[in-house]
Design a protein around this motif. Structure first.
Motif, PDB file in Angstrom:
ATOM      1  N   ILE A 517     -32.254  26.918  40.173  1.00  0.00           N
ATOM      2  CA  ILE A 517     -31.108  26.095  39.783  1.00  0.00           C
ATOM      3  C   ILE A 517     -30.889  25.070  40.878  1.00  0.00           C
ATOM      4  CG2 ILE A 517     -28.659  26.055  39.221  1.00  0.00           C
ATOM      5  CD1 ILE A 517     -30.414  29.377  39.103  1.00  0.00           C
ATOM      6  N   THR A 518     -30.819  23.802  40.506  1.00  0.00           N
ATOM      7  CA  THR A 518     -30.666  22.723  41.475  1.00  0.00           C
ATOM      8  C   THR A 518     -29.403  21.932  41.157  1.00  0.00           C
ATOM      9  OG1 THR A 518     -33.067  22.525  41.692  1.00  0.00           O
ATOM     10  CG2 THR A 518     -31.740  20.675  42.484  1.00  0.00           C
ATOM     11  N   ILE A 519     -28.589  21.684  42.186  1.00  0.00           N
ATOM     12  CA  ILE A 519     -27.390  20.853  42.050  1.00  0.00           C
ATOM     13  C   ILE A 519     -27.521  19.723  43.055  1.00  0.00           C
ATOM     14  CG2 ILE A 519     -24.883  20.771  42.264  1.00  0.00           C
ATOM     15  CD1 ILE A 519     -24.803  23.686  41.414  1.00  0.00           C
ATOM     16  N   GLN A 520     -27.709  18.516  42.542  1.00  0.00           N
ATOM     17  CA  GLN A 520     -27.979  17.345  43.370  1.00  0.00           C
ATOM     18  C   GLN A 520     -26.848  16.343  43.219  1.00  0.00           C
ATOM     19  OE1 GLN A 520     -31.674  15.482  42.369  1.00  0.00           O
ATOM     20  NE2 GLN A 520     -31.414  13.752  43.767  1.00  0.00           N
ATOM     21  N   ASP A 521     -26.389  15.765  44.333  1.00  0.00           N
ATOM     22  CA  ASP A 521     -25.317  14.765  44.262  1.00  0.00           C
ATOM     23  C   ASP A 521     -25.730  13.514  45.015  1.00  0.00           C
ATOM     24  OD1 ASP A 521     -24.210  14.662  47.115  1.00  0.00           O
ATOM     25  OD2 ASP A 521     -24.026  16.804  46.721  1.00  0.00           O
ATOM     26  N   SER A 522     -25.035  12.420  44.737  1.00  0.00           N
ATOM     27  CA  SER A 522     -25.282  11.141  45.414  1.00  0.00           C
ATOM     28  C   SER A 522     -24.206  10.877  46.450  1.00  0.00           C
ATOM     29  CB  SER A 522     -25.316  10.001  44.392  1.00  0.00           C
ATOM     30  OG  SER A 522     -24.071   9.935  43.701  1.00  0.00           O
ATOM     31  N   GLY A 523     -23.743  11.955  47.108  1.00  0.00           N
ATOM     32  CA  GLY A 523     -22.638  11.855  48.054  1.00  0.00           C
ATOM     33  C   GLY A 523     -23.041  11.367  49.423  1.00  0.00           C
ATOM     34  N   VAL A 524     -22.180  11.647  50.397  1.00  0.00           N
ATOM     35  CA  VAL A 524     -22.361  11.111  51.752  1.00  0.00           C
ATOM     36  C   VAL A 524     -23.441  11.862  52.520  1.00  0.00           C
ATOM     37  CG1 VAL A 524     -20.016  10.242  51.956  1.00  0.00           C
ATOM     38  CG2 VAL A 524     -20.501  12.618  52.585  1.00  0.00           C
ATOM     39  N   GLY A 525     -23.840  13.063  52.060  1.00  0.00           N
ATOM     40  CA  GLY A 525     -24.843  13.842  52.774  1.00  0.00           C
ATOM     41  C   GLY A 525     -24.244  14.622  53.939  1.00  0.00           C
ATOM     42  N   ILE A 526     -25.089  15.458  54.538  1.00  0.00           N
ATOM     43  CA  ILE A 526     -24.655  16.325  55.642  1.00  0.00           C
ATOM     44  C   ILE A 526     -25.401  15.905  56.895  1.00  0.00           C
ATOM     45  CG2 ILE A 526     -24.501  18.701  56.476  1.00  0.00           C
ATOM     46  CD1 ILE A 526     -24.678  19.607  53.553  1.00  0.00           C
ATOM     47  N   PRO A 527     -24.694  15.660  58.003  1.00  0.00           N
ATOM     48  CA  PRO A 527     -25.388  15.315  59.253  1.00  0.00           C
ATOM     49  C   PRO A 527     -26.379  16.407  59.652  1.00  0.00           C
ATOM     50  CG  PRO A 527     -23.035  14.900  59.453  1.00  0.00           C
ATOM     51  CD  PRO A 527     -23.234  15.627  58.154  1.00  0.00           C
ATOM     52  N   LYS A 528     -27.491  16.014  60.240  1.00  0.00           N
ATOM     53  CA  LYS A 528     -28.544  16.956  60.604  1.00  0.00           C
ATOM     54  C   LYS A 528     -28.021  18.045  61.533  1.00  0.00           C
ATOM     55  CE  LYS A 528     -33.259  17.106  62.402  1.00  0.00           C
ATOM     56  NZ  LYS A 528     -34.392  16.297  62.926  1.00  0.00           N
ATOM     57  N   ALA A 529     -27.127  17.685  62.448  1.00  0.00           N
ATOM     58  CA  ALA A 529     -26.596  18.663  63.416  1.00  0.00           C
ATOM     59  C   ALA A 529     -25.801  19.764  62.733  1.00  0.00           C
ATOM     60  CB  ALA A 529     -25.731  17.955  64.449  1.00  0.00           C
ATOM     61  N   ASN A 530     -25.258  19.492  61.533  1.00  0.00           N
ATOM     62  CA  ASN A 530     -24.423  20.485  60.845  1.00  0.00           C
ATOM     63  C   ASN A 530     -25.191  21.327  59.840  1.00  0.00           C
ATOM     64  OD1 ASN A 530     -22.166  19.592  62.235  1.00  0.00           O
ATOM     65  ND2 ASN A 530     -21.571  18.131  60.631  1.00  0.00           N
ATOM     66  N   CYS A 531     -26.423  20.915  59.521  1.00  0.00           N
ATOM     67  CA  CYS A 531     -27.171  21.621  58.481  1.00  0.00           C
ATOM     68  C   CYS A 531     -27.428  23.077  58.841  1.00  0.00           C
ATOM     69  CB  CYS A 531     -28.493  20.908  58.207  1.00  0.00           C
ATOM     70  SG  CYS A 531     -28.303  19.450  57.142  1.00  0.00           S
ATOM     71  N   SER A 532     -27.608  23.347  60.120  1.00  0.00           N
ATOM     72  CA  SER A 532     -27.895  24.721  60.535  1.00  0.00           C
ATOM     73  C   SER A 532     -26.646  25.592  60.565  1.00  0.00           C
ATOM     74  CB  SER A 532     -28.545  24.728  61.924  1.00  0.00           C
ATOM     75  OG  SER A 532     -27.662  24.155  62.880  1.00  0.00           O
ATOM     76  N   ARG A 533     -25.471  24.993  60.322  1.00  0.00           N
ATOM     77  CA  ARG A 533     -24.229  25.765  60.439  1.00  0.00           C
ATOM     78  C   ARG A 533     -23.448  25.858  59.133  1.00  0.00           C
ATOM     79  NH1 ARG A 533     -20.551  23.438  64.946  1.00  0.00           N
ATOM     80  NH2 ARG A 533     -19.538  25.434  64.539  1.00  0.00           N
ATOM     81  N   ILE A 534     -23.916  25.204  58.092  1.00  0.00           N
ATOM     82  CA  ILE A 534     -23.083  25.115  56.894  1.00  0.00           C
ATOM     83  C   ILE A 534     -22.850  26.470  56.236  1.00  0.00           C
ATOM     84  CG2 ILE A 534     -23.713  22.741  56.420  1.00  0.00           C
ATOM     85  CD1 ILE A 534     -25.637  23.782  54.296  1.00  0.00           C
ATOM     86  N   PHE A 535     -23.735  27.460  56.497  1.00  0.00           N
ATOM     87  CA  PHE A 535     -23.555  28.772  55.890  1.00  0.00           C
ATOM     88  C   PHE A 535     -22.757  29.718  56.795  1.00  0.00           C
ATOM     89  CE2 PHE A 535     -27.464  27.279  53.733  1.00  0.00           C
ATOM     90  CZ  PHE A 535     -27.004  27.346  52.424  1.00  0.00           C
TER      91      PHE A 535
END
Length: 609
Positions: A517-535
């Protein structure tokens, strides 16, 4: 005559020797020999008779202090007094025949009553006892020796030096042993105090603490462990660790983890445990590094996860209700719009029906007059007027439209209510074969007030996707968290652009072993530094008051921990974010039977940046 090999030590106290003999001259000769002084001429004959030689002993013997007793009883009293004064004799020379009092044998037995460690030399030329009888009376020990007359002065010196040295060493040894015993008692008391403190810590510890020996048997368990498993501490000792779980998979995982733990590491494992009454509960084990040696063992800390599981379920439900609460105002608006035109159309139908009723009554009267052939002009005019007033052509045209609009509004209201009911229902902990497309549609409907004004929803469903074994309410929770986040991200991007709306694409795809299941948006995106912490729990990039930071943490827990799936994120700042979920396509019964096994594994959420 050869001298004593034991030389004098500087500042060494004189060695105390007791001489018990009824002959005064013998006392003097002992003293001369022990002092290393040659006999004077008038004693030469007696010395030769007694000692068999007139050689002068060497003057290298230890210094002695001699004491005289002429009867056995006197010697006994002197020994008693020396013991009481804490200044015992080092040895005693005891004559065997001392009439009229105690003989030497009786005297020695009394001396040992006063001082059991006194070394004795029996001096005799004749004896009233057979030597076997002497040995029987005195015992076969190293505290007595025999010196037969006539004896060499060197023998006297050697015996005196050896036995006093023995007493000296024995005293030093006893002193050392006494000190060691005192140290052992002190250390033992200290160890007992430490053990008592440790036992107190173990007894008040909220988690179960169990020690396991190399045979896989329980050596000890604290109060919490005994209460957790429903046994007494004594009942658990010596029993195999198998009694703590009834699940073969959990037992295999537990034993495997125990075997894998080495000397330098700790390991953890989740498994299903069993109480003595047969009830089961989820648990988390931390198995400590192995302690090697003759009593090799391992320590395990066991935590009952029942309350944690309840809290996690309550937290997920609270998160779901929080999301529902945030959407409630928008949903009320969505329901209000169709409800308004349903109401307006219903009032229109009511008024139209009144007009139609009046017209029908006039037409009925006209028909009645026609049947009686008494039709009057006024009845025709009344019927015509009623038809004109009711505007029948208009009603015929608008009433079907009003009915269709009302039915559409009712359908929309029903759809929202069904979606809300399906989304907010707590469900059960069991897996079930679920239509993922229906879950997505319900979620999209429930949260439409979040995306309706900022994005267009595009659905790309794979029609080949079969029913997926999962917990539908929990999967709904994941979908709404991702969709709401996507809507917020799109809204933030619109503030920085001239676009009127963004895009959210919801897709599904069937693979041989999993559903994606894929949910894709055209939003602002997530900074690379925060990707490892979003969970991470409570981590959020939203402004204060707009989120709790629990949504993605709960989503990861549901997908990874509970469904043994994967959740990935691919995000590029300024371009958008894509969340990709993978759920295993096992059969429903296989999932039901393997939930415990899945809980023993701990796959990590994969993130692609």
């Amino acid at each position: 005559m050869r001298g004593n090999q034991m030389g004098k030590t500087e500042n060494e106290p004189k060695r105390r020797i007791l001489i018990i003999d009824d002959n005064t001259a013998i006392h003097e000769d002992y003293k001369k020999v022990l002092k290393g002084v040659a006999s004077d001429s008038e004693l030469d004959q007696l010395e030769a008779e007694m000692f068999g030689s007139s050689e002068t002993p060497l003057n290298d013997s230890p210094e002695y202090e001699t004491f005289s007793a002429f009867q056995g009883r006197d010697g006994y009293e002197m020994v008693k007094e020396s013991i009481e004064a804490n200044n015992p004799f080092d040895m005693a020379f005891v004559d065997m025949r001392m009439p009229p009092g105690w003989d030497g044998l009786e005297t020695i037995l009394h001396l040992w009553k006063a001082d059991p460690d006194l070394n004795v030399v029996i001096c005799t030329a004749f004896s009233d006892y057979d030597w076997s009888e002497v040995a029987t009376k005195l015992g076969t020990n190293d505290k007595w020796l025999i010196l037969k007359k006539p004896f060499d002065p060197a023998e006297v010196c050697q015996l005196a030096g050896a036995l006093t040295e023995k007493r000296k060493l024995s005293t030093a040894l006893n002193t050392r042993l006494s000190w060691l015993e005192s140290e052992v008692r002190a250390r033992t008391k200290e160890i007992e105090a430490r053990e008592e403190r440790l036992q107190t810590v173990l007894d008040v510890a909220p988690d179960g603490i169990v020690t396991i020996n190399q045979r896989g048997e329980i050596e000890s368990a604290n109060v919490a462990a005994a209460a957790m498993f429903g046994y007494s501490q004594t009942e658990m000792q010596g029993r195999p660790v198998d009694i703590l779980t009834s699940c073969d998979d959990s037992l295999t995982a537990l034993k495997s983890m125990i075997e894998q733990v080495g000397l330098q590491q700790n390991r953890t494992v989740d498994c299903e445990c069993q109480k003595s009454c047969g009830a089961t509960f989820p648990s988390h084990w931390t198995i400590g590094k192995r302690i090697d040696g003759p009593g090799r063992f391992q320590t395990a800390i066991v935590r009952d996860e029942s309350e944690h599981e309840r809290m996690r379920a309550n937290l997920a439900q609270a998160q779901k209700l929080e999301a529902v609460g945030q959407l409630a105002a928008g949903i009320a608006h969505e329901i209000n719009t169709p409800a308004q035109f349903v109401g307006e159309n219903t009032r229109f139908l009511k008024d139209a029906f009144d007009d139609i009723g009046t017209t029908l009554e006039s037409l009925q009267r006209l028909v009645d007059k026609c049947d009686s052939d008494s039709l009057a002009t006024e009845e025709k005019e009344a019927a015509k007027h009623a038809i004109d007033q009711s505007d029948i052509p208009y009603l015929v045209s608008e009433i079907p439209k009003a009915i269709d609009q009302s039915l559409d509004g009712i359908s929309r209201i029903s759809a929202i209510v069904r979606a809300m009911k399906g989304f907010s229902h707590p469900g059960s902990a069991e897996m079930a074969l679920t239509n993922i497309h229906e879950c997505l549609d319900n979620t999209i409907t429930v949260c439409q007030t979040e995306w309706k004004y900022v994005a267009e929803i595009e659905r790309n469903y794979d029609e080949c996707l079969a029913l997926v074994p999962c917990n539908a309410p929990e999967i709904n929770q994941v979908f709404i968290n991702l969709l709401v986040n996507a809507a917020h991200a799109v809204a933030d991007s619109l503030e920085k652009s001239t676009e009127t709306k963004g895009n959210i694409i919801v897709s599904t795809k069937a693979f041989s072993d999993h559903a994606e299941i894929t949910i894709q948006d055209s939003g602002v995106g997530i900074p690379k530094a925060n990707c490892s912490r979003i969970f991470d729990p409570f981590f959020t990039t939203k402004e204060v008051g707009k989120g709790t930071g629990q949504g993605l943490s709960i989503a990861r827990s549901i997908i990874v921990d509970k469904h043994n799936g994967k959740i990935e994120v691919d995000s590029r700042p300024g371009e958008g974010t894509t969340f990709r979920i993978q759920l295993p396509l096992n059969r429903g019964e296989e999932v039901l039977s393997s939930q415990d096994e899945n809980s023993a594994h701990q796959p990590l959420a994969e993130m692609v940046v």
